[in-house]
Write a protein that holds these residues in place. Sequence first.
Motif, short mmCIF file in Angstrom:
data_model
loop_
_atom_site.label_atom_id
_atom_site.label_comp_id
_atom_site.label_asym_id
_atom_site.label_seq_id
_atom_site.Cartn_x
_atom_site.Cartn_y
_atom_site.Cartn_z
N LEU A 101 0.82 -1.21 0.00
CA LEU A 101 0.00 0.00 0.00
C LEU A 101 0.85 1.25 0.00
N THR A 102 1.90 1.19 0.82
CA THR A 102 2.70 2.40 0.99
C THR A 102 3.56 2.69 -0.22
N GLY A 103 3.61 1.75 -1.14
CA GLY A 103 4.37 2.00 -2.37
C GLY A 103 3.51 2.63 -3.45
N GLN A 115 -5.37 8.44 5.91
CA GLN A 115 -6.81 8.58 6.08
C GLN A 115 -7.56 7.61 5.16
N LEU A 116 -7.06 7.49 3.95
CA LEU A 116 -7.68 6.54 3.01
C LEU A 116 -7.50 5.10 3.48
N PHE A 117 -6.30 4.80 3.98
CA PHE A 117 -6.06 3.43 4.44
C PHE A 117 -7.01 3.08 5.60
N GLU A 133 -0.84 -8.41 8.23
CA GLU A 133 -0.76 -8.36 9.70
C GLU A 133 -0.29 -6.98 10.16
N GLU A 134 0.68 -6.46 9.46
CA GLU A 134 1.26 -5.16 9.83
C GLU A 134 0.21 -4.05 9.69
N LEU A 135 -0.54 -4.10 8.60
CA LEU A 135 -1.58 -3.08 8.41
C LEU A 135 -2.64 -3.21 9.49
N GLY A 136 -2.96 -4.46 9.83
CA GLY A 136 -3.93 -4.68 10.89
C GLY A 136 -3.46 -4.08 12.20
N ARG A 137 -2.20 -4.26 12.51
CA ARG A 137 -1.67 -3.71 13.77
C ARG A 137 -1.67 -2.19 13.76
#
Lengths: 438, 619
Positions: A101-103, A115-117, A133-137
């Motif tokens: 996502l961050t790319g 904000q979109l994420f 998992e990382e995004l969930g955290r």
Amino acid sequence: MVRRPWRIATTTQLERSVRAAGFEAFVLPASLTLDCNNAISQRLAEGPMVREFLERHDIDLLLDFNGGAFTLLPNPDHPGQAVLTNAALNIPYVVCYLDPLTGTMAQLSWADQWQLFESRDWIKWVWERSYAEELGRLGVPNIITMPMAVSDDDFDTSPLPEPDAGAAVAFMGHPASSWFRSQQPIASGALFPALTAAAVNADMPHLPFHKIYYDLYGFGEPPRPGDDFGTRVTKALDYYNHKFAYSAYLAVKQRDRFARFLKHKLGDAFELIGDHWAKDYELPHTPRIWDRNVLHERMRRVPICLNLMKGSLEANMNVRHFEITGYGGFMLTYYSPELSDCFEIGVECDVFRNEAELLEKIAFYLAHPGKRREIAAAGQRRTLSQHLYSHRLVTLVDLLRQAGVLPRGVGQVGSPPAAPTAGQGDVPAVAAPVGFAS
Amino acid sequence: MVLGVVGGGWWREACAAMHRECVDLPIASHPGGNPHCADVAERLRHGEAIAALLEERRVERLLDISGSGLAFRRRGDGSPDLQLLHESARVLLCSHFIDPLVTAFQGLDWSVVWQSLQSAAWVKAVWDRVHALELQRFGVPQVLQLRMAAPDRAYDRTPLDPARQRPVISFVGTQNSGYFRSTAPLSAPQLFAGALAQAVRGDLGDMTFYDIYHDLYGLGEPVAAGDDLQARIRKTATYFQAKMFFHAALCLRNRDRFVIFLKRHLGNLFQLVGNGWDAAYGFSADPPLPTYEAYLQHFRDSAVNLNLVNGNAESGLNMRHFEITAAGGFLLCYQQPEVGECFEIGRECAVFRDERDLLEKIRYYLAHGEERAAIAHAGQQRTLGEHLYSHRLGTLLGALEPRPLPVAFSARNWREDFAELVPEPDIILDCGANVGQMAEAYRQFYPRAAIYSFEPVGSAFEKLREKCAALGVTPVRKAVGDRDGKAWINLTAGAESNSLLEFLPGNPCERWHRVVGREEIEICTLDRWCKDNGVDPRRVSIIKMDLQGAELKALYGARELLSCVKLLLVEVSFVPLYKDCPLFEEVDRFIAECGFRRRAVYASDQPHNWGDALYYKPD
């Protein structure tokens, strides 16, 4: 009750897979840019066109790669704010991320991106489990995890042709990271978490960065329920900034290193097909092959088709795993922990774990063309039966159904669902409407 | 022999333990107190000060730690050039490096260090095997590996009482890599070699930085035989600069990371003793222990003594391994390639491999006090029996004695002996033909003989085949051994060193013997091959074997043939060059048992390592 097929609006890349999965495909108009790097203004400009298209075709699901179809409409209730086009129409929108996502969304400020994420109005289909998992955290909701695949196509399943007279081994791709060639000064302290993670990764290759960062070493804290938006944005930014050097390290570890090694050891017997190798590493290479048919034929005609992953991959697989096998090439790939979830190693593809093993496997497979063909054929059978995007889309729609989303023609309208898998963070998501800094 | 000990320390105690006479010599003074920082002027003053003492006390060997005995003198002819004190005094200087060279000579310009290193009268005893090999490959003479050890003294040997120990995990050591706290900006390209090496080490744990830098990736040119001094200085300086970041990364990997981890996960159960931790990471730590006795007692009092090595170690053990065990403490250390060579893991010490394993081992050993005490006791016996500085001194002095070779080399060459013993051979079996070097020589010498050249490795065989076609020699793509079938051969950096035997770390030909790949090949016994190919053993006149340590096995597979053959030319090793490589004496004995007599041993270009032995069957 008669159920009609799902009507899915998508891009040309996925059109055929949508149909092959048994759904109706509606290709988004060519007048849209569908660029994941679009600025907010462009996304607002394209919102009405997308709305008109979705309404006209009575679409049940919007689907794309990397959020190119992510468009916005002015929010009538909150002047100066915007709403996602799909959310305004209560249509679920699934973005399949080929990059993290961050790319993507590079034109947006980090606060706008975040904000979109955090928005529940769209579903993030993330291919790498550790990223999910990382995004969930970090509190990002509506994440599902599925591996990548290859788009449905007319695959040549005939026996492999005789190899070309050229190189014995080829890699098709660009250098994975320019980080180590940047002339920007780097503060050594900024490297600390990344280098620690690299050290841990050497001893525990299955451990993802977020576990090293948060759980083992406490380099930072994930967002907490009481954190305000600004704090959440800052925490996520710190995390990804620290991860940046780690991704650069992984890029060297998983890709650039082996390209350099094979050029050093094999010379012209190893062909690098891609751009920037001369500029970045002074390595001779042939240019990127733009024509997909030519590229896929090359995969079939080189005795050993190497797959080297980017730094954006921690444990899973990239598109090339499925592309090489799907088109019938013999794939020799750097080991990744989750590879055996999709392929039987040694039967449907083969792996190497280091430089010595790479040379050994190359020598072995060059001396055993029959074994190579056998593995390539088995790999192709596996991919064509399980790893096409049509297979993933069937799974995706099943997941949506489980979450209560049905085609619009059948009673309940698909309101943006809560994704059924992958860790939801503790942070309540920001509901639409959303405001943007730019 | 009188030994001069610079700076005292454990060498003096070791001399006393060995009843060797020694003379105490002062260390070069430096305003900061760190002898590593002594510059040319200070080492020059030092040289002038102790030169007379060396002569007066008739010192023959100088012992120091980390090169503190490297001193200079002015030439007597008024020239501005300096000369090395030990060379002018005709004394052999033996430095035991407990730090890498680049750390030990911080006060000297690299060109001065490099020129000094060329002294053949200076023995560089390096604690880390990889560092020793690195210097050897750069062409530095008189380099050997000498591990660290524990000082000679009276240790408390009473058994530990686990019930009386403090239930803590202790680490004693300073935080001494400031790399990640430096405010000087780095440029990313400087980091590439280090990051690349770390990536490779993640997959190939034993791979050395030198191998990665030069052999795997060609990031720089190795020092070559024809390089002039300036080229050598430039190449080595570039190399060590590139290695800086790798050291910082290793320091993080081997030491700091676990301190941070345990501080976070064990809290007060983890006792940190040493300087620098507060400044580096904001960790509270107890000050260094006030006396050496208190330091040793601390290891006995703590339930688990952690040892984490510095970033400057690639494979070796630091002194703390030996001090903890000598004191009788229980040692739990991070895995390091050389640990298993000094201690029996699990019986004399324990190791951990990662964070999870560390916590598991800590939990286990805290709960098993008696086992802990038994390991500590066994570790103490091992160290006091083998790892004191007196043991190292014995090794060092022994290594300096001239080592006689087991044979005298022949002044003749093989052609003269061959012509005399077998003027008209019928069949020659050339085993280990490589690309046909000897096949060509045999063909020139014996135009009418039938020659079969055996070579299993594909790349070499292709060249051999071409050459054989021109020479009228029959190439055979097989290895020769003690069995028939398939085998894996190790492909080495030197194409003439490919071997069926495993690589032996630290062997004197390591530069050529490094394994760069493997190849599956066909292997046969000569007896079977003769049968299968209709070669009458009685017609075989000469067998030549150049099989990189595998000659004895090949001879085992040729017993029938050995009863007929007239001449045997076999490559023999005087020192171990591969794992399980039989040495000259063993090969010589077997061949004698087969009824041969040794005619000659021809010197190679490395006469101390290997040669070629010629045997004949008396009529």
